[in-house]
Scaffold this motif. Structure first.
Motif, mmCIF file in Angstrom:
data_model
loop_
_atom_site.group_PDB
_atom_site.id
_atom_site.type_symbol
_atom_site.label_atom_id
_atom_site.label_comp_id
_atom_site.label_asym_id
_atom_site.label_seq_id
_atom_site.Cartn_x
_atom_site.Cartn_y
_atom_site.Cartn_z
ATOM 1 N N UNK A 93 0.980 -1.236 0.184
ATOM 2 C CA UNK A 93 -0.058 -0.080 0.096
ATOM 3 C C UNK A 93 0.835 1.170 0.024
ATOM 4 N N UNK A 94 1.949 1.338 0.789
ATOM 5 C CA UNK A 94 2.782 2.447 0.919
ATOM 6 C C UNK A 94 3.348 2.745 -0.555
ATOM 7 N N UNK A 95 3.931 1.614 -1.208
ATOM 8 C CA UNK A 95 4.509 1.805 -2.421
ATOM 9 C C UNK A 95 3.581 2.230 -3.331
ATOM 10 N N UNK A 97 1.064 4.263 -2.848
ATOM 11 C CA UNK A 97 0.824 5.639 -2.577
ATOM 12 C C UNK A 97 2.140 6.701 -2.785
ATOM 13 N N UNK A 98 3.314 5.916 -3.201
ATOM 14 C CA UNK A 98 4.511 6.596 -3.944
ATOM 15 C C UNK A 98 5.521 6.788 -2.672
ATOM 16 N N UNK A 99 5.195 6.189 -1.311
ATOM 17 C CA UNK A 99 6.236 6.009 -0.548
ATOM 18 C C UNK A 99 7.473 5.158 -0.496
ATOM 19 N N UNK A 100 8.592 5.449 -0.278
ATOM 20 C CA UNK A 100 9.880 4.437 -0.227
ATOM 21 C C UNK A 100 9.708 3.471 0.656
ATOM 22 N N UNK A 101 9.873 2.258 -0.131
ATOM 23 C CA UNK A 101 9.840 1.116 0.843
ATOM 24 C C UNK A 101 11.451 0.528 0.806
ATOM 25 N N UNK A 102 12.050 0.075 1.813
ATOM 26 C CA UNK A 102 13.168 0.011 1.747
ATOM 27 C C UNK A 102 13.548 -0.946 3.319
ATOM 28 N N UNK A 103 14.771 -1.469 3.191
ATOM 29 C CA UNK A 103 15.245 -2.423 4.387
ATOM 30 C C UNK A 103 15.707 -1.365 5.495
ATOM 31 N N UNK A 104 15.167 -1.611 6.702
ATOM 32 C CA UNK A 104 15.245 -0.867 7.828
ATOM 33 C C UNK A 104 16.737 -1.161 8.574
ATOM 34 N N UNK A 105 17.030 -0.369 9.413
ATOM 35 C CA UNK A 105 18.554 -0.365 9.983
ATOM 36 C C UNK A 105 18.644 -1.440 10.605
ATOM 37 N N UNK A 106 17.629 -1.999 11.085
ATOM 38 C CA UNK A 106 17.829 -3.291 12.021
ATOM 39 C C UNK A 106 16.505 -3.945 12.126
ATOM 40 N N UNK A 107 16.604 -5.227 12.351
ATOM 41 C CA UNK A 107 15.532 -6.177 12.295
ATOM 42 C C UNK A 107 14.684 -6.072 13.665
ATOM 43 N N UNK A 139 8.267 4.548 4.214
ATOM 44 C CA UNK A 139 8.220 5.744 4.634
ATOM 45 C C UNK A 139 6.744 6.275 4.615
ATOM 46 N N UNK A 140 6.309 7.520 5.299
ATOM 47 C CA UNK A 140 5.167 8.079 5.180
ATOM 48 C C UNK A 140 4.522 8.416 4.030
ATOM 49 N N UNK A 141 3.474 7.712 3.463
ATOM 50 C CA UNK A 141 3.131 8.154 2.310
ATOM 51 C C UNK A 141 2.659 9.805 2.091
ATOM 52 N N UNK A 142 2.555 10.488 1.188
ATOM 53 C CA UNK A 142 1.845 11.883 1.114
ATOM 54 C C UNK A 142 0.725 11.903 1.292
#
Length: 231
Positions: A93-95, A97-107, A139-142
């Motif tokens: 859903x975030x994707x 809506x145009x938000x960045x989807x990525x690997x977080x800094x830690x599990x 990330x938080x979508x617009x």
């Protein structure tokens, strides 16, 4: 009302969510996409739930259902129907809506405290404990509103379009059975062994009361999410 639930992994099902729907008199159909079932038609349901699923990049080469599901998500966003995503589903859903989807800094694995954001539209406690099983974040979508965050993941969820669309990183639907299935069958989130926010396996099922406390939180969330349909 009738809901469609999209399942992306044989061991990551609806858990307590299915029990809640049945107890409230709602019907539902689970579509097992990883088993080759096609995503359903949006017209055949009143609301749509995207369950958790594989970790890692949203790659259609590894997930042959993904292209069709992306189209379904776009149609749902353009409709007036409630849409809920959990984990993998929230990332989709975030994707969309145009938000960045990525690997977080830690599990983030196990039981962690979530602090509700002051601007969150959801009626939930200011702080509550939820089950986590992820490394990937979004990330938080617009035009979306944050729901709150944990120490490791400042964004644990969002709402969009006045609460019609909700994405959750954390799991309020977890049960002892669903967590046991993850431990038995599911690979641990990437980097869990070195993460300060990943608890050992034995700690995840050690306190049954943690699951009991999740039930009213799930009830409050789902009741608010589906309230417009009941009006």
């Amino acid at each position: 009302m009738h809901l469609h639930l999209l399942q992306h992994s044989p061991h990551q099902g609806p858990a307590r969510l299915a029990d809640w729907l049945s107890s409230m008199g709602h019907s539902h159909t689970v579509f097992h996409l990883a088993a080759g079932e096609l995503p359903p038609r949006l017209a055949d349901c009143d609301a749509l739930v995207l369950l958790d699923g594989p970790a890692g990049p949203l790659d259609p080469a590894d997930q042959p259902w993904l292209k069709r599901e992306r189209r379904l998500v776009e149609h749902a966003l353009d409709s007036h129907k409630p849409l809920l995503g959990i984990g993998y589903g929230a990332r989709l859903i975030a994707e969309a809506l145009g938000a960045v989807v990525a690997r977080g800094r830690c599990a983030e694995v196990g039981w962690h405290r979530v602090t509700l954001a002051a601007e969150s539209p959801l009626d939930l406690p200011e702080q509550f404990e939820a089950f986590m099983w992820h490394r990937d974040v979004f990330a938080l979508p617009e035009d979306a509103v944050t729901l709150g965050g944990s120490e490791a993941s400042p964004l644990q969820g969002f709402s969009w379009d006045g609460g019609r669309v909700i994405g959750l990183l954390c799991h309020l639907e977890a049960t002892p059975e669903s967590v046991a299935a993850l431990l038995e069958h599911g690979p641990r989130p990437d980097g869990h062994a070195d993460s300060p926010h990943a608890q050992p396996d034995e700690a995840l099922l050690a306190d049954p009361q943690r699951f009991v406390k999740l039930a009213p939180l799930l009830d409050r969330l789902l009741s608010q999410w589906l309230r417009p349909l009941a009006a």
